[in-house]
Design an enzyme around this catalytic site. Structure first.
Site, PDB file in Angstrom:
ATOM      1  N   SER A 137       1.146  -1.117  -0.564  1.00 37.68           N
ATOM      2  CA  SER A 137      -0.207  -0.178   0.027  1.00 37.68           C
ATOM      3  C   SER A 137       1.199   1.470  -0.090  1.00 37.68           C
ATOM      4  O   SER A 137       1.470   1.150   1.041  1.00 37.68           O
ATOM      5  CB  SER A 137      -1.107   0.055   1.283  1.00 37.68           C
ATOM      6  OG  SER A 137      -1.948   0.968   1.095  1.00 37.68           O
ATOM      7  N   GLY A 138       0.363   2.169  -0.790  1.00 36.54           N
ATOM      8  CA  GLY A 138       1.284   3.547  -1.123  1.00 36.54           C
ATOM      9  C   GLY A 138       2.343   3.447  -1.580  1.00 36.54           C
ATOM     10  O   GLY A 138       3.308   3.966  -2.172  1.00 36.54           O
ATOM     11  N   SER A 191      -5.221   4.780  -0.630  1.00 36.32           N
ATOM     12  CA  SER A 191      -4.732   3.251  -0.572  1.00 36.32           C
ATOM     13  C   SER A 191      -6.161   2.632  -1.378  1.00 36.32           C
ATOM     14  O   SER A 191      -7.116   2.810  -0.869  1.00 36.32           O
ATOM     15  CB  SER A 191      -4.229   3.357   0.755  1.00 36.32           C
ATOM     16  OG  SER A 191      -4.471   1.072   0.563  1.00 36.32           O
ATOM     17  N   SER A 192      -6.308   1.790  -2.393  1.00 35.20           N
ATOM     18  CA  SER A 192      -7.030   0.886  -3.064  1.00 35.20           C
ATOM     19  C   SER A 192      -7.220  -0.143  -1.643  1.00 35.20           C
ATOM     20  O   SER A 192      -5.940  -0.867  -1.320  1.00 35.20           O
ATOM     21  CB  SER A 192      -6.772   0.437  -3.823  1.00 35.20           C
ATOM     22  OG  SER A 192      -6.364   1.576  -4.914  1.00 35.20           O
ATOM     23  N   GLU A 420       1.491  -8.830   1.513  1.00 35.19           N
ATOM     24  CA  GLU A 420       1.795  -7.819   3.626  1.00 35.19           C
ATOM     25  C   GLU A 420       2.406  -8.641   4.758  1.00 35.19           C
ATOM     26  O   GLU A 420       1.365  -9.891   4.539  1.00 35.19           O
ATOM     27  CB  GLU A 420      -0.007  -7.470   3.705  1.00 35.19           C
ATOM     28  CG  GLU A 420      -0.561  -6.644   2.855  1.00 35.19           C
ATOM     29  CD  GLU A 420      -1.620  -6.212   2.945  1.00 35.19           C
ATOM     30  OE1 GLU A 420      -1.975  -4.577   2.283  1.00 35.19           O
ATOM     31  OE2 GLU A 420      -2.372  -6.965   4.043  1.00 35.19           O
TER      32      GLU A 420
END
Length: 1259
Positions: A137-138, A191-192, A420
């Site tokens: 993310s990002g 963030s998606s 993640e």
């Protein structure tokens, strides 16, 4: 991979003669051009070219490029993108156009290059394409997806309204889905929180006709809770801040702080995000998609319902059960859902429990819930509404984007969570990492498969690489037999437990069966899975509850009772009260979605974008190496590099290889033109031969050339860059020669014209000035000279630029005023209480007035201004003395100012020019000067003849002292005529070739022919090069030599024409047959020639003292070895004992010639004429000792020796072995050793110096 099929050629480029790339046809090669926009490369643009393969080396290269604004790097065809956290200006229309129709290797790495490659391959090979974007993310996944869509929308053509409508709708999906699917997190402000696969559909001509979107893994838990400093989905804040007054009244919309679901994290605003403006963009996107106003209102109604459901709170009654705290909130929720308020109250506080016995239906009764259970039920309703509404929006978008024409191919863009690893990883991370394992599996399969297929197709020998196949990890998670993690989780969920923690413990016991798997490790309340990106520790707590992912039948029954048609649309399934079958779990759904996604991707030719987040602070300058190393590891970049480097680091089609490197071969190029007449494959072999690349460093395929190591490619690129530098130097030298030639020609023309005309107008003015003062005033000796001319404008007032223009502007001269005369002068200035003193001025005469211009310092600033302006009509007389002094007065008679008394050395010329400008003047010549010293008061200044005064007149005590002059009746001498000199050719500085006997035409007729340039793409005829290379005229035939005194044979020069470039011409004498025809016996064979030293030796004629460290001192008579000769007059020499070397002036050296061997005895009967003198020897006459010539002004300090080449290829690699293999004259730079180890070392060092900003010697 499909991107390797690009073949380095544009789709519209014709093939030569219809031949395949490796066939015998002549290749269509574009002329090489210097990349003017090419920036200096930082690091390497392709990670397959790094010398050391490690995570640290990859991170160091990415850091160098990130700090220099280069965020894109390749790994073969995989693009690595580092989020810059700032606008670099690299997505403009100009940049986009620069990638249109370009091959990946022609332009720097960019996301536009990936988009162009996918679009090109789809059209060229009729294959579906997909771009897989991954990263945390990002890291910039969503931005990369938007840029790909931007590029495809720009280049995909289409001129009718339907095509443009599809483009607009595809682009409108971005703000719409971002509002409902993106949120602010600690790592990323946008963030998606869902995965998206957008498939753009095209017709047969490459125009977009439709699209389809599949969404995965929406983080619906974010609807009901967020951690501090994060936000809910954007749409909630957009709606609560920018809702219209009508919606506020109808749906009870207030500010986000009023709702529990948007106020838990205490974060309402985000820097850089305008929620009100984004809400307008969202509404506009809905309109572009084609949503009706009723559909828009229904969506906003459900958003309001979710917000008010979150405000339902509970209190504990007397029995410890949950009771609604504020019934008015429940009543408003019932209004928004269009259901009965009592039904809502019952569904949120009680649940229906049904007992069964022996397979028969038992009792049904209501069971009250505690506060925790009721809160979970409330949140489940909110999450279900939002999740189903998001799915409906995606389906509605797909309905609008459904193709209205036949679909030929498609390009898919996958924007999904990256791998993640958090401190606490739960069910969501397990699902995300499982999908990434599936994507990594197809990446390895397709990458290795593409590599192997290419090597087999090209018949290349290679060694397969060992790699980690993560198929075992995928099976560990998804397999049913033996049961994997998802299967064990489903078994635990199937067990009825009132307490979720009990179900978690059942799940832990099921996991013990996996303890024998080497990629799985059970722990207390946790388990570890060894993913390809690293070991991840998952917490078991709450997994079973998240996996159930089902609503209670009470909630479904409540939605079924709604009178709102949109609620029925969101919950279309009819509740089967008798169905006891377990619904699919979340794990089942994600496994099915992942397998469908993999099946879809396997049907496409994939491209990959790996995104990296450089820091957690969103800083454009910070590069956190530990974080980046972590991402490099779990993205598998090192594995990607190793796979790509398994065989060959670089491969290219024959045509593109020749097009890129033909400049390095003298046999393939001439002056930048492509001259090779063979096919492309033979051209590649010739280039590799001429550059001395070892055989083990390359292989030839069927249609491509393969280079094994990056160092070899670096060497080729370094040699190519050096070619352009050398060509630039040659062009600069030619241009400077041309300027010198032009200047010399102009000077000769001017000199000739001055001799021809003699400056007649100036001489006429001079003669008229002499007559004006003739017999009235003594003359100065200078005025009698024959070459004295009246130029007039000595200060250049009428010339543009320079001091003259400054004076003109400062004096205020009009644009139409032409200057007759301008010169420096002195003005007699009266001082109060002191004697008068001359001060410098500028005297300017125009067609209107006489100006006296003064320059002075005012407040430490230089100012130039017209001190006095005297119109020509106001000048009544001009007074001067009869002596030879230069003083005169202008009788103006002004009532305010005195008349000026001026000292000007060109006084006579001024009088003449003033007469011409004013038509006539009253010139008064007497013993004294008459002028108005004060207004209306006439005064006289007497001129005194004083022999003690020198050349300069002196003003003292009201008198002018001057030396005696020439007779006033003296006549000026005649203008001297220049000596007649015949014209000579311009030969200095090699401006023209020296004429041999004045027969330049004969020399031009004997120039050797040059090879013809081959046709470029789009040209039908062969274009010849418009210049030739001059060659020395052949020596005349030698006289017949006596048999007894034969001349020694000339030593053949190695390299042929290469010897000419070093200034040594070898003359081979032809043996005449006239002597054998006279009947005399043939002479005996000549003795063998004398041994010639391997290195040419020269003797110092004069003594020379070196002026710097690069110059070698010489003693008179010293013999040295010459290693290299330059055309600028300096030679590189070395002493015989090799004790010193350096540059020496060529004019100080004389070649040491070997004495001829003694001839054999001559027969007695034959008388022989004396032999002719040896060429180059003196005639024996004694001469005076010459003085040593001056050394050349410019020494090639630090220049690398240039090899002698048989033909001008423009490439000089610094080696002295110009006539190596095949006489190519160009070889791989050698650092003192042969082969690749030494040959490529110098090229690498040169490239390293270039990267470090060191200046090149050639410049």
């Amino acid at each position: 991979m499909a991107v390797t099929k690009r073949a380095g050629r544009r789709k519209d480029a014709p093939q030569a003669g219809g031949q395949p790339s490796g066939g015998g046809g002549q290749p269509q090669v574009r002329k090489a051009a210097y990349e003017t926009t090419k920036k200096k490369e930082v690091g390497v643009s392709d990670l397959t070219l790094i010398s050391k393969i490690s995570n640290e080396a990859i991170s160091d290269n990415l850091k160098k490029r990130f700090e220099n604004g280069e965020i894109y790097t390749y790994i073969g065809h995989v693009l690595v993108s580092v989020n810059p956290f700032r606008d670099l200006g690299i997505y403009t229309d100009k940049v986009l156009d620069s990638y249109r129709g370009k091959n990946r290797l022609e332009v720097p790495p960019h996301v536009f290059a990936i988009a162009e490659s996918s679009y090109y391959n789809m059209k060229a090979y009729n294959e579906n394409q997909c771009v897989i974007i991954s990263g945390e993310s990002g890291a910039g996944k969503t931005e990369a997806a938007k840029r790909i869509m931007q590029y495809i929308a720009n280049v995909s053509g289409g001129g009718n309204s339907s095509i443009d409508e599809v483009k607009d709708m595809v682009l409108a999906t971005n703000p719409l889905l971002e509002s409902f699917g993106n949120a602010k997190t600690l790592r990323n402000n946008n963030s998606s929180r869902f995965g998206k696969y957008l498939e753009i559909q095209f017709n047969t001509v490459g125009e977009p006709v439709g699209a389809n979107i599949n969404n995965y893994l929406l983080e619906k838990s974010r609807v009901v809770g967020q951690i501090r400093d994060e936000r809910n989905f954007h749409i909630f804040y957009q709606f609560t801040k920018a809702a219209s007054q009508q919606h506020r009244e109808s749906f009870g919309i207030q500010q986000p702080a009023s709702y529990s679901y948007t106020s838990k994290s205490k974060c309402y605003d985000v820097q850089g995000i305008d929620d009100a403006a984004d809400f307008r963009d969202t509404i506009n996107a809905m309109k572009v998609i084609g949503m009706t106003q009723q559909e828009q209102d229904d969506i906003l109604r459900m958003l309001a319902a979710i917000l008010w459901i979150g405000n339902v709170s509970y209190t504990e009654d007397d029995q410890g059960n949950a009771a609604v705290r504020d019934q008015s909130v429940v009543d408003f929720v019932a209004y928004l859902l269009d259901v009965d308020s009592a039904s809502v109250n019952k569904a949120l506080t009680t649940r229906v429990i049904e007992t069964s016995r022996g397979g028969r239906r038992g009792s049904v009764y209501d069971s009250p819930m505690n506060i925790a259970q009721a809160s979970s039920c409330r949140d489940a309703l909110a999450k279900a509404i939002y999740n189903n509404m998001f799915d409906w929006i995606v389906q509605r978008v797909n309905q609008s984007l459904r193709a209205k024409q036949a679909v030929a191919q498609s390009i898919g863009i996958l924007d999904i969570y990256g791998f993640e690893i958090f401190e606490k990883n739960s069910f969501e991370q397990l699902c995300i990492n499982y999908v990434n394992e599936k994507l990594q599996q197809i990446f390895i399969q397709l990458t290795l498969k593409a590599e192997q297929e290419e090597y087999e197709r090209e018949q290349i020998q290679w060694t397969p690489i060992k790699y980690f196949d993560n198929k075992v990890v995928c099976e560990l998670i998804e397999e049913k037999r033996p049961p994997g993690v998802f299967a064990a989780l489903n078994d635990a969920c199937a067990t009825a437990h009132a307490d979720p923690s009990a179900a978690d413990q059942t799940f832990v016991s099921r996991l013990n069966s996996l303890s024998g798997n080497p990629n799985f490790t059970p722990r207390q309340g946790q388990f570890v899975i060894k993913h390809y990106a690293g070991d991840v520790n998952y917490a078991v707590e709450g997994m079973t509850d998240k996996n159930k992912d089902q609503l209670l039948k009470d909630i479904l029954n409540l939605c079924a009772q709604s009178g709102n048609s949109f609620v029925h649309t969101l919950f279309p399934e009819q509740v089967d009260q008798d169905n006891k079958r377990r619904p699919p779990t979340a794990g089942d759904k994600i496994k099915a979605s992942a397998n469908d996604l993999v099946a879809t991707l396997m049907k496409c030719s994939p491209s990959y974008i790996r995104t990296i987040k450089p820091n957690e602070n969103k800083s454009p300058k910070e590069y956190n190496e530990s974080n980046v190393l972590h991402q490099i590891k779990y993205l598998g970049l090192q594995e990607n590099v190793r796979i790509r480097r398994a065989g060959f680091a670089y491969r290219s089609t024959f045509e593109r290889f020749v097009e890129r490197f033909y400049l390095l071969s003298p046999k393939c190029s001439y002056a930048g033109e492509y001259t090779w007449t063979g096919d492309a494959q033979s051209g590649v072999l010739q280039i590799l031969k001429d550059t001395s690349i070892p055989k083990e460093e390359w292989q030839m395929g069927v249609s491509k050339a393969f280079i094994k190591t990056p160092e070899t490619l670096f060497a080729l690129e370094t040699m190519r860059d050096r070619y352009w530098h050398n060509m630039a130097i040659r062009i600069q030298r030619s241009w400077r020669n041309y300027l010198r030639y032009r200047t010399e020609c102009a000077c000769r023309i001017q000199r000739f014209w001055r001799k021809k005309s003699g400056g007649e107008p100036f001489l006429v003015l001079r003669d008229e000035g002499t007559r004006l003062l003739g017999g009235r005033k003594e003359r100065r000796r200078f005025s009698l000279l024959g070459y004295r001319r009246y130029v007039g404008d000595y200060l250049g007032i009428d010339l543009p630029g320079g001091t003259g223009e400054l004076l003109r502007r400062s004096a205020g001269l009009g644009s139409g005023e032409s200057t007759f005369f301008s010169c420096r002068c002195e003005l007699l200035v009266s001082k109060l209480g002191r004697s008068s003193k001359p001060e410098p001025r500028f005297l300017i005469l125009t067609g209107k007035a006489v100006y006296l211009v003064k320059q002075a310092l005012v407040n430490k600033q230089l100012q130039i201004f017209a001190e006095r302006t005297m119109p020509l009509g106001a000048i009544k007389f001009v007074s001067t003395s009869s002596l030879k002094d230069d003083w005169f007065a202008l009788g103006v008679g002004s009532p305010q100012e005195p008349d000026p008394l001026i000292n000007c050395m060109f006084k006579t010329e001024f009088f003449m020019q003033l007469k011409q400008a004013a038509r006539s003047i009253d010139l008064r010549v007497g013993e004294s000067l008459q002028y108005n010293k004060k207004p209306g008061k006439m005064a006289a200044v007497k001129a005194v003849r004083d022999p003690a005064v020198g050349k300069v007149d002196m003003y003292k005590s009201g008198q002018i002292h001057t030396s005696p002059g020439e007779d006033p009746r003296s006549q000026s001498r005649q203008t001297p005529k220049g000596k007649s000199v015949p014209g000579k050719a311009i030969t200095s500085g090699k401006l023209l070739k020296k004429s041999t006997g004045g027969k330049l035409s004969q020399q031009a007729a004997q120039k050797r022919p040059i090879p013809q340039s081959q046709p470029l793409p789009g040209q039908s005829a062969t274009r010849a090069i418009g210049h030739t290379v001059p060659q020395a005229a052949p020596a005349p035939a030698a006289r017949p030599q006596p048999a007894a005194r034969p001349q020694p044979a000339a030593v053949p020069q190695s390299g042929g024409v290469a010897a000419l470039s070093n200034g040594v011409v070898g003359h081979n004498r032809n043996v005449s047959t006239s002597s054998t025809a006279s009947g005399r016996a043939p002479p005996p064979p000549p003795p063998p020639p004398a041994a010639v030293p391997a290195v040419q030796q020269y003797k110092a004629v004069y003594e020379f003292q070196g002026q710097s460290s690069g110059e070698m001192s010489l003693a008179k008579g010293e013999i040295v070895e010459i290693q290299q000769k330059e055309n600028n007059g300096w030679w590189l020499g070395r002493r015989l004992d090799h004790s010193a070397s350096g540059w020496t002036p060529a004019a100080y050296l004389e070649e040491v010639r070997q004495a001829p061997p003694p001839p054999p005895p001559a027969p007695a009967a034959a008388s022989r004429p004396p032999p002719p003198p040896a060429p180059g020897r003196a005639n024996g006459t004694a001469k005076a000792k010459p003085t040593p010539p001056a050394p050349p002004a410019k020494r090639p300090a630090g220049r690398n020796p240039a090899p002698a080449t048989p033909r001008d290829s423009g490439y000089s690699n610094g080696a002295a072995n110009g006539a190596q293999e095949g006489g190519s004259g160009a070889s791989t730079p050698s650092g003192g050793g042969g082969g690749l180890a030494g040959g490529l070392a110098e090229a690498l060092r040169a490239r390293q110096k270039a990267m470090q900003g060191e200046s090149q010697n050639d410049w």
